[in-house]
Design an enzyme around this catalytic site. Sequence first.
Site, PDB file in Angstrom:
ATOM      1  CG  ASN A  14      -2.057  -0.978   1.133  1.00  0.00           C
ATOM      2  OD1 ASN A  14      -2.495  -1.349   0.161  1.00  0.00           O
ATOM      3  ND2 ASN A  14      -2.480  -1.227   2.257  1.00  0.00           N
ATOM      4  CB  CYS A 132       1.102   6.879  10.055  1.00  0.00           C
ATOM      5  SG  CYS A 132       0.459   5.829  11.028  1.00  0.00           S
ATOM      6  CB  SER A 163      -5.771   2.285   6.481  1.00  0.00           C
ATOM      7  OG  SER A 163      -5.545   2.464   7.813  1.00  0.00           O
ATOM      8  N   GLY A 165      -1.938  -2.582   6.824  1.00  0.00           N
ATOM      9  CA  GLY A 165      -1.635  -3.599   5.987  1.00  0.00           C
ATOM     10  C   GLY A 165      -0.721  -4.496   6.895  1.00  0.00           C
ATOM     11  N   GLY A 167       2.678  -4.987   6.934  1.00  0.00           N
ATOM     12  CA  GLY A 167       3.722  -4.373   7.558  1.00  0.00           C
ATOM     13  C   GLY A 167       3.418  -3.678   8.795  1.00  0.00           C
ATOM     14  CB  THR A 168       0.484  -1.207   9.732  1.00  0.00           C
ATOM     15  OG1 THR A 168       0.907  -0.237   8.518  1.00  0.00           O
ATOM     16  CG2 THR A 168       0.180  -0.288  10.679  1.00  0.00           C
ATOM     17  CB  ALA A 170       4.688  -7.344  10.899  1.00  0.00           C
TER      18      ALA A 170
END
Length: 321
Positions: A14, A132, A163, A165, A167-168, A170
């Site tokens: 993303n 973020c 929103s 994914g 990666g976030t 983990a």
Amino acid sequence: MTDKINVAIIGSGNIGTDLMIKVLRNSDILEMGAMVGIDPNSDGLARAARLNVPTTADGVQGLIGLDNFAAIDIVFDATSAGAHRSNAAALAPYGKKLVDLTPASIGPYVVPPVNLEQHLDGDVDNVNMVTCGGQATIPMVAAISAVTPVAYAEIVASIASKSAGPGTRANIDEFTETTSHAIEQVGGAARGKAIIVLNPAEPPLLMRDTVLALIGDADHDAIRASITGMAARVAEYVPGYRLKQDVQFTAIPDGEPVHTLLPDGTGPVTTKVSVFLEVEGAAHYLPAYAGNLDIMTSAALRTAESIARRIQNTIPAEVAP
């Protein structure tokens, strides 16, 4: 006309795909040199190929093996903290500038309106975009710190679950640790704390952020003006960034055990400052509710464009015969 600076993006998820769209649509100084992933069936690689961007599904080694690798000056890493450490080590011999969108924190933290200029000079080859939540809230902490010492700052970042994914998800622990450190190192708070909330509401809600700061006696009007000015600076590159409510100042009652939050040597504190933010995404690739991802890619783009201008300024002009 000065040639554009070539960039590569590692991570075709993303964040990486949204960043690619921003480079292609919005940047007058950056040019896509490669999109790098590890899943040959990813939507990001497919979109890149349709847009005539060179691609590889072989990760960082695939990037190094591309014919145009030598022409790439800046590499964005939109993978994960662990993957970035490996990617940075693999790229170290080649002298590339790395813009890290993971919480790996190898290089110095950069929040563009606060400290970008400090890290453009010198031998800094790897800058970290914090998180973020950090990009959204640290400017507010810094705005308060510019007026009065901040003994303690706590941020809560609430993002739409859709929103977030893999990666976030983990990197939740790294998110809180990295953001907390950056609240102190970049925001200027004596102690920082970060909390992230994945909101499962349907339909998905926009990113919301709360900043709480404990301060002593200070000029409230000056703090309010500093916060408003900083919000406008962030909105220059994240148009959906806004103050959701007026800044609030609350007197701390006598006997309130806030001393438990403060590091030694700070205080006394008399006031809690509350800042409420909303971040709406630009919807270049991701939905508007994904403001958390949009602010990361927008901050990374602004950082890379500043690095690119420095690179252009160091390229010797061609000598006319």
